[in-house]
Design an enzyme around this catalytic site. Structure first.
Site, PDB file in Angstrom:
ATOM      1  N   LYS A 177       0.808  -1.230   0.000  1.00 21.97           N
ATOM      2  CA  LYS A 177       0.000   0.000   0.000  1.00 21.97           C
ATOM      3  C   LYS A 177       0.843   1.283   0.000  1.00 21.97           C
ATOM      4  O   LYS A 177       0.437   2.290  -0.576  1.00 21.97           O
ATOM      5  CB  LYS A 177      -0.963  -0.003   1.189  1.00 21.97           C
ATOM      6  CG  LYS A 177      -2.055  -1.069   1.036  1.00 21.97           C
ATOM      7  CD  LYS A 177      -3.037  -1.023   2.194  1.00 21.97           C
ATOM      8  CE  LYS A 177      -4.028  -2.174   2.082  1.00 21.97           C
ATOM      9  NZ  LYS A 177      -5.070  -2.095   3.119  1.00 21.97           N
ATOM     10  N   ASP A 201      -9.835   2.397   2.302  1.00 23.28           N
ATOM     11  CA  ASP A 201      -9.845   1.714   3.606  1.00 23.28           C
ATOM     12  C   ASP A 201     -10.502   2.580   4.682  1.00 23.28           C
ATOM     13  O   ASP A 201     -11.257   2.074   5.524  1.00 23.28           O
ATOM     14  CB  ASP A 201      -8.417   1.386   4.052  1.00 23.28           C
ATOM     15  CG  ASP A 201      -7.814   0.227   3.270  1.00 23.28           C
ATOM     16  OD1 ASP A 201      -8.579  -0.653   2.827  1.00 23.28           O
ATOM     17  OD2 ASP A 201      -6.583   0.205   3.112  1.00 23.28           O
TER      18      ASP A 201
END
Ligand code: ATR
Length: 279
Positions: free
Chosen positions: A67, A103
């Site tokens: 990420k 997220d």
């Protein structure tokens, strides 16, 4: 044929392909779009991503451990992704790579309560914690962070408190001592990996099995076949519980909308995600 994928290492057990393909099929896009899992090690990540657009990919999800690298290689990024310091969604458009983070939105969408004004405790200081702290802090929660290694919790606090566009009330909780009073929190979020491999959360986290209270909400990012030990104890005390699979579903729905422009069929995605064997 537009293609989508999730990139991770490992990625074989990801539920995203089943969930996203179910969503595409539900909206009649199953014959056009496809979503697959691609395992790529960190050293190969950037080259693989840069080759994807020429291979027909419109975008990808990115999961552990990529990420940070996904954000770093992007040509442009949303403010949210920049502030969290991680991207879980990439879009390939006009020869450029855009980075998004869904997220944080996934955490907020999974909660049955509005976080404004609540007292929240976030356990952990990795990537999942950063997204949760950012989401809750920007939504107006007062966030305490506890981490096994206190310096990492302090790094998040210092960084987010001094952010240019967000003003988050964050404090690092006192440490691993049992004097942390879990009953004062409206919301407790476990972002640590404790429980993933069968560890007893009450042996590793500053929580007591009998310390949950009714009216609290407990979110455990760890998920598996059965409710986690943490959530079972919280539910037994009358607390509201949310598991990490719901966060996965909600972040996936937000990514789906970014790629296709269409509202995701969340119920279909949830059914697909929960029906899989999570071994
Ligand atoms: P992610 O990016 O997915 O959040 P990570 O960066 O590896 O993953 O973070 C894992 C988190 O779980 C960390 O907060 C880690 O604590 P440390 O910073 O002290 O390493 C926490 N964690 C892992 N195992 C733990 C354990 N046995 N007890 C307490 N915390 C643990």
């Amino acid at each position: 044929m537009p293609k989508l994928a999730v990139l991770g290492y490992p990625v074989a057990h990801s539920r995203s392909p089943a969930m996203q393909n179910a969503a595409l099929a539900q909206l009649g896009l199953g014959g056009e779009w496809s979503y697959e899992a691609i395992e790529v090690a960190p050293e190969g990540f950037e080259a693989v991503v840069r080759a994807l657009p020429a291979d027909g990919f419109e975008g990808v999800n990115v999961t552990v451990p990529h990420k940070g690298a996904a954000l770093a290689l992007a040509d442009e990024a949303t403010e949210m992704a920049k502030e969290i310091g991680a991207a879980n969604t990439l879009v390939f458009a006009d020869g450029r790579i855009q980075a998004h983070n869904t997220d944080a939105g996934g955490v907020l969408a999974s909660l049955p309560i509005a976080p404004g004004g609540v007292r929240a405790l976030v356990l952990g200081a990795g990537g999942a914690a950063r997204a949760a702290v950012w989401a809750l802090g920007t939504a107006g929660a007062r966030v305490d962070i506890w981490n096994r290694t206190p310096a990492r919790a302090d790094d998040i606090r210092i960084e987010f408190e001094s952010g240019e566009t967000i003003r988050i009330q964050v404090k690092a909780a006192p440490g691993p001592e049992p004097d942390l009073d879990q009953s004062v929190y409206d919301l407790i979020v476990n972002t640590t990996t404790v429980g993933l491999h069968g560890e007893d959360p009450f042996a590793h986290l500053p929580l007591r099995r009998d310390g949950f209270v009714p009216g609290q909400t407990v979110l455990d990012m760890v998920y598996g076949e059965a409710p986690s030990t943490l959530l079972a104890a919280a539910a037994a005390a009358g607390a509201g519980v949310v598991d990490g699979l719901e966060v996965l579903v909600q972040q996936g729905a937000l990514s789906f909308k970014i790629w296709t422009g269409l509202d995701a069929p969340v119920d279909v995605m949830r059914a697909a995600a929960y029906s899989l064997d999570g071994s």
